[in-house]
Design an enzyme around this catalytic site. Sequence first.
Site, PDB file in Angstrom:
ATOM      1  N   TYR A 121       0.828  -1.215   0.000  1.00 30.09           N
ATOM      2  CA  TYR A 121       0.000   0.000   0.000  1.00 30.09           C
ATOM      3  C   TYR A 121       0.861   1.263   0.000  1.00 30.09           C
ATOM      4  O   TYR A 121       0.401   2.318  -0.414  1.00 30.09           O
ATOM      5  CB  TYR A 121      -0.902   0.042   1.239  1.00 30.09           C
ATOM      6  CG  TYR A 121      -2.220  -0.658   1.083  1.00 30.09           C
ATOM      7  CD1 TYR A 121      -2.279  -2.011   0.779  1.00 30.09           C
ATOM      8  CD2 TYR A 121      -3.418   0.028   1.250  1.00 30.09           C
ATOM      9  CE1 TYR A 121      -3.498  -2.662   0.661  1.00 30.09           C
ATOM     10  CE2 TYR A 121      -4.640  -0.617   1.130  1.00 30.09           C
ATOM     11  CZ  TYR A 121      -4.663  -1.962   0.836  1.00 30.09           C
ATOM     12  OH  TYR A 121      -5.869  -2.597   0.721  1.00 30.09           O
ATOM     13  N   LYS A 124       3.091 -15.344   2.829  1.00 31.06           N
ATOM     14  CA  LYS A 124       3.328 -16.072   1.578  1.00 31.06           C
ATOM     15  C   LYS A 124       4.835 -16.310   1.491  1.00 31.06           C
ATOM     16  O   LYS A 124       5.520 -15.864   0.560  1.00 31.06           O
ATOM     17  CB  LYS A 124       2.793 -15.239   0.396  1.00 31.06           C
ATOM     18  CG  LYS A 124       2.760 -15.956  -0.941  1.00 31.06           C
ATOM     19  CD  LYS A 124       1.655 -16.991  -1.057  1.00 31.06           C
ATOM     20  CE  LYS A 124       1.799 -17.765  -2.360  1.00 31.06           C
ATOM     21  NZ  LYS A 124       0.848 -18.894  -2.448  1.00 31.06           N
ATOM     22  N   ASP A 147      -3.060 -18.246   0.831  1.00 34.00           N
ATOM     23  CA  ASP A 147      -4.062 -18.953   0.018  1.00 34.00           C
ATOM     24  C   ASP A 147      -4.749 -20.030   0.853  1.00 34.00           C
ATOM     25  O   ASP A 147      -5.964 -20.218   0.806  1.00 34.00           O
ATOM     26  CB  ASP A 147      -3.446 -19.522  -1.270  1.00 34.00           C
ATOM     27  CG  ASP A 147      -2.125 -20.245  -1.048  1.00 34.00           C
ATOM     28  OD1 ASP A 147      -1.570 -20.177   0.066  1.00 34.00           O
ATOM     29  OD2 ASP A 147      -1.640 -20.887  -2.005  1.00 34.00           O
ATOM     30  N   ASP A 204      -6.313  -6.954   4.268  1.00 32.88           N
ATOM     31  CA  ASP A 204      -7.439  -6.295   3.596  1.00 32.88           C
ATOM     32  C   ASP A 204      -8.386  -7.352   3.042  1.00 32.88           C
ATOM     33  O   ASP A 204      -9.598  -7.314   3.258  1.00 32.88           O
ATOM     34  CB  ASP A 204      -6.911  -5.402   2.471  1.00 32.88           C
ATOM     35  CG  ASP A 204      -8.041  -4.735   1.698  1.00 32.88           C
ATOM     36  OD1 ASP A 204      -8.976  -4.224   2.346  1.00 32.88           O
ATOM     37  OD2 ASP A 204      -7.991  -4.744   0.453  1.00 32.88           O
ATOM     38  N   ASP A 226     -12.197  -8.924   4.901  1.00 28.84           N
ATOM     39  CA  ASP A 226     -13.508  -8.879   4.240  1.00 28.84           C
ATOM     40  C   ASP A 226     -14.111 -10.273   4.174  1.00 28.84           C
ATOM     41  O   ASP A 226     -15.298 -10.472   4.449  1.00 28.84           O
ATOM     42  CB  ASP A 226     -13.393  -8.324   2.806  1.00 28.84           C
ATOM     43  CG  ASP A 226     -13.643  -6.819   2.754  1.00 28.84           C
ATOM     44  OD1 ASP A 226     -13.408  -6.144   3.774  1.00 28.84           O
ATOM     45  OD2 ASP A 226     -14.081  -6.328   1.691  1.00 28.84           O
TER      46      ASP A 226
HETATM   47  C1  IPM Z   1     -10.355  -1.137   4.056  1.00 34.67           C
HETATM   48  C2  IPM Z   1     -10.620  -0.606   2.662  1.00 34.67           C
HETATM   49  C3  IPM Z   1      -9.464   0.284   2.236  1.00 34.67           C
HETATM   50  C4  IPM Z   1      -8.210  -0.552   2.173  1.00 34.67           C
HETATM   51  C5  IPM Z   1      -9.678   1.030   0.900  1.00 34.67           C
HETATM   52  C6  IPM Z   1     -10.957   1.835   0.897  1.00 34.67           C
HETATM   53  C7  IPM Z   1      -8.501   1.886   0.543  1.00 34.67           C
HETATM   54  O1  IPM Z   1     -10.833  -1.646   1.766  1.00 34.67           O
HETATM   55  O2  IPM Z   1     -10.261  -0.322   4.993  1.00 34.67           O
HETATM   56  O3  IPM Z   1     -10.228  -2.340   4.217  1.00 34.67           O
HETATM   57  O4  IPM Z   1      -7.932  -1.203   1.165  1.00 34.67           O
HETATM   58  O5  IPM Z   1      -7.497  -0.591   3.177  1.00 34.67           O
HETATM   59 MG    MG Z   2     -10.807  -3.556   2.667  1.00 33.38          MG
END
Ligand code: IPM
Ligand code: MG
Length: 352
Positions: free
Chosen positions: A142, A190, A222, A246, A250
């Site tokens: 990032y 990884k 993975d 990230d 999710d």
């Molecule tokens: C998160 C989001 C952010 C990230 C985006 C919006 C830049 O997906 O906070 O997880 O990738 O960190």
């Molecule tokens: Mg995210």
Amino acid sequence: MNYKIAVLAGDGIGPEIVDQAIKVLKAVGKKYNHSFEFKAALVGACAIDAVGNPFPEDTFQLCMDSDAVLFGAIGDPKYDNDPKAKVRPEQGLLAMRKKLGLYANIRPVTTFKSLLHKSPLRKDLVEGADFVVVRELTGGIYFGEPRGRSEDMTKAYDTCTYTKEEVQRITKLGFEYAAKRNKRLTVVDKANVLATSRLWRETVQEMIPEHPEIEVDFMFVDNAAMQIIQWPKKFDVMVTENMFGDILSDEASVITGSLGLLPSASVGIHTSVFEPIHGSYPQAAGKDIANPIATVLSAAMLLELALNLTDEAQAIRDVVDKSMTAGVVTEDIAEGKAYKTSEVGDWLAKNI
Ligand code: IPM
Ligand code: MG
């Protein structure tokens, strides 16, 4: 006590959901004799529209001068499909993380009994799953340099960098969470491919002898993606680098069936930031239908982690449970009557 809270509501449903968390915090203040001083500032697309910068200097200063930051959401569809946009709302989020030194993102993954039927997984797989993802937030791909495009624009590159110190400080936090919980730490990397992952593994291995009570295992990313689906109950604390975190956070949040309910905290060197894990949900903006619970539970994390107000945090969690049992919930999870965002907030504040 008097506490200063910076309110960065952001875009889309941000302002509506943050309003409900403020109502609840005010009710907590009344009940427990605290006063919260809320000050608002711009972030995200609305900040670009107003001042051309998604994380303006004023906003940064307000965060630095506050005891905690309550954050809504950022993002606007007008930027999503425009890869050529010069400034993007997301840059505001990344700038905030970097400037506040928020090197750790903590996402508890918990299931709510009444929502298990919303999970994409079989109930027996997910019922009782309870783990925490500790994601590194200010390093890796990032932020690594160099990044960009070749002169003829036919090539693009990003760089993934980690220093040993960065790995040590996030791993230390991972160990701390594991010590408070079920004493298991899974390090996701990884290392079969990436040099940064091998540095992670080496660094964590050096730290293991200092934490004899914690059971540590290493898992390739993975494989971790697969196991979160196959056997989510096996995890206790998972620590990982920025981009893996990230993606996996999710994935982890959606298996509970309660994406709209999960809070998060970003902590580090300066003021900590508390925000729902869901996004700005522009389709619902202004309609008073968005689920405010993730933001309200983020306020509970704020009380606990930033202000050390444990009972007050628990009072919020309890009233949230009560609202779900009573069916005072928004349309995304309602079985019968659906309540408006503001009605849920009012109910929570009244019943705290
Ligand atoms: C998160 C989001 C952010 C990230 C985006 C919006 C830049 O997906 O906070 O997880 O990738 O960190
Ligand atoms: Mg995210």
